[in-house]
Design a protein around this motif. Sequence first.
Motif, short mmCIF file in Angstrom:
data_model
loop_
_atom_site.label_atom_id
_atom_site.label_comp_id
_atom_site.label_asym_id
_atom_site.label_seq_id
_atom_site.Cartn_x
_atom_site.Cartn_y
_atom_site.Cartn_z
N MET A 190 0.90 -1.20 -0.01
CA MET A 190 -0.03 0.06 0.06
C MET A 190 0.98 1.22 -0.01
N TYR A 191 0.25 2.51 -0.63
CA TYR A 191 0.86 3.69 -0.48
C TYR A 191 0.03 4.59 -0.41
N TYR A 192 0.16 5.71 0.52
CA TYR A 192 -0.87 6.89 0.57
C TYR A 192 -0.02 7.90 0.06
N ASP A 193 -0.54 8.54 -1.21
CA ASP A 193 0.24 9.51 -1.77
C ASP A 193 -0.22 10.96 -1.40
N GLY A 194 -0.94 11.34 -0.36
CA GLY A 194 -1.34 12.62 0.04
C GLY A 194 -2.93 12.85 -0.21
N GLU A 195 -3.55 11.73 -0.99
CA GLU A 195 -5.02 12.00 -1.35
C GLU A 195 -5.56 10.43 -1.44
N LYS A 196 -4.56 9.69 -2.34
CA LYS A 196 -5.23 8.52 -2.51
C LYS A 196 -4.46 7.43 -1.97
N LEU A 197 -5.35 6.03 -1.53
CA LEU A 197 -4.45 4.80 -1.17
C LEU A 197 -4.42 4.05 -2.29
N TRP A 198 -3.10 3.84 -2.81
CA TRP A 198 -2.85 3.03 -3.67
C TRP A 198 -2.61 1.51 -2.87
N VAL A 199 -3.23 0.12 -3.91
CA VAL A 199 -3.04 -1.03 -3.37
C VAL A 199 -2.44 -1.88 -4.60
N GLY A 200 -1.55 -2.55 -4.23
CA GLY A 200 -0.87 -3.57 -5.40
C GLY A 200 -1.46 -5.15 -5.04
N GLY A 201 -0.86 -6.06 -5.62
CA GLY A 201 -1.11 -7.31 -5.28
C GLY A 201 -0.86 -8.26 -6.50
N HIS A 202 -0.97 -9.62 -6.12
CA HIS A 202 -0.71 -10.74 -7.36
C HIS A 202 -1.89 -10.88 -8.11
N GLY A 203 -3.13 -10.65 -7.42
CA GLY A 203 -4.25 -11.06 -8.49
C GLY A 203 -4.51 -12.62 -8.24
N SER A 204 -5.59 -13.10 -8.82
CA SER A 204 -5.97 -14.45 -9.03
C SER A 204 -5.12 -15.36 -9.82
N PHE A 205 -4.91 -16.43 -9.13
CA PHE A 205 -4.05 -17.44 -9.91
C PHE A 205 -4.18 -17.60 -11.27
N GLY A 206 -5.48 -17.60 -11.88
CA GLY A 206 -5.76 -17.74 -13.17
C GLY A 206 -5.79 -16.50 -13.94
N ASP A 207 -5.62 -15.51 -13.31
CA ASP A 207 -5.50 -14.09 -14.21
C ASP A 207 -4.62 -12.95 -13.12
N LEU A 208 -3.21 -13.29 -13.21
CA LEU A 208 -2.45 -12.45 -12.39
C LEU A 208 -2.46 -10.96 -12.73
N ASN A 209 -2.27 -10.14 -11.74
CA ASN A 209 -2.42 -8.60 -11.77
C ASN A 209 -1.18 -8.05 -12.39
N LYS A 210 -1.85 -6.99 -13.13
CA LYS A 210 -0.84 -6.08 -13.85
C LYS A 210 -0.94 -4.67 -13.57
N SER A 211 -1.87 -4.29 -12.59
CA SER A 211 -2.18 -3.04 -12.17
C SER A 211 -2.20 -2.51 -10.75
N ILE A 212 -1.97 -1.16 -10.60
CA ILE A 212 -2.08 -0.65 -9.17
C ILE A 212 -3.46 0.16 -9.06
#
Length: 321
Positions: A190-212
């Motif tokens: 996680m990262y708070y940029d002063g306004e928004k909270l950003w979250v990352g992660g792996h995503g599901s096993f069948g559809d790996l994540n490529k976004s924050i």
Amino acid sequence: MKRSILVLLLCLIMIISGCNVQHFEIPKANIPILMVSHVKEQKLTFIDVAHNNVLLSEDSHFPVTEMVNIGNGNIIATSQSETSLMLYDIKEGTISPFLKLNQGLTAMQYDYTSRSLFVTDIMNDQVHRIDIDKKEVVQSIEVGSYPTDLEFGNEKLFALSGDNNDVTVMDLELKTTLQTFPVLERPSGMYYDGEKLWVGGHGSFGDLNKSIFAYNPETGKLINEIQIGLMPIAFFGDLSSPYFYVLCHGDHALYKVDKEANKVVAAIEVGQNPNFVTGNDETLFVTNLDNNSISIIDRVSFELIDELTVSAGPYAIVMEE
């Protein structure tokens, strides 16, 4: 007779207490250092951040998974093998139990103003607030199952839960849950940029994540998404810079993100299976778990300065400047 027994008891207590203190070699030079823990070996590596060279590698006595600097040369660490938070004094070269809780202590955040240490507890699905001076838990609060990340922002504390796939928003005294909102599967970072909270992660096993993903911390509403590398799992940034950085261990790269434009402006390849990123005003540091190396990156030019070979499995980093 009674006095002799009392003296004997005091001696025994001192001996027992002394057994809890262990020693390790420390860098002799009084210079800014980077302290790196390892998960494939029971090691601590000390790096001279001014000259980018390894000063020494020392037995950590415990497999350290998280570290936080509480000031004056004192580092609090967690270990999955221990039931206590551990205190590393890098001025004296000593390791001692700081506070006994239970196994399963994961993420930490430290508030210098209140001298409060916040710790996630995956055994009890809680966050604890610890008074550093009193060395005691002063408040605990329940969060989602398997909490693994913490982040400060706007006088709030955010806890990321890996099994529930959600974020719990709390006040800093841990008396009230202000908000809970869902995020992606297998979240990480996680990262708070002063306004928004950003979250990352792996995503599901069948559809790996490529976004924050960016959320409104007041409402939990998803307000933005940035396409990035494969499996973004860690962030680094500060409120003084217009950029923050995202580490993707699926494609072994670090990405530079413009906060205002909400877009990736640069990317750089690092070592295999990177897991942790931190930095100062000039430099960024990345641990590469499978490369057994530390990538050192110039923060302004965003170019690789060096890649230091270290002991196996470098993981967490803390800076002592």
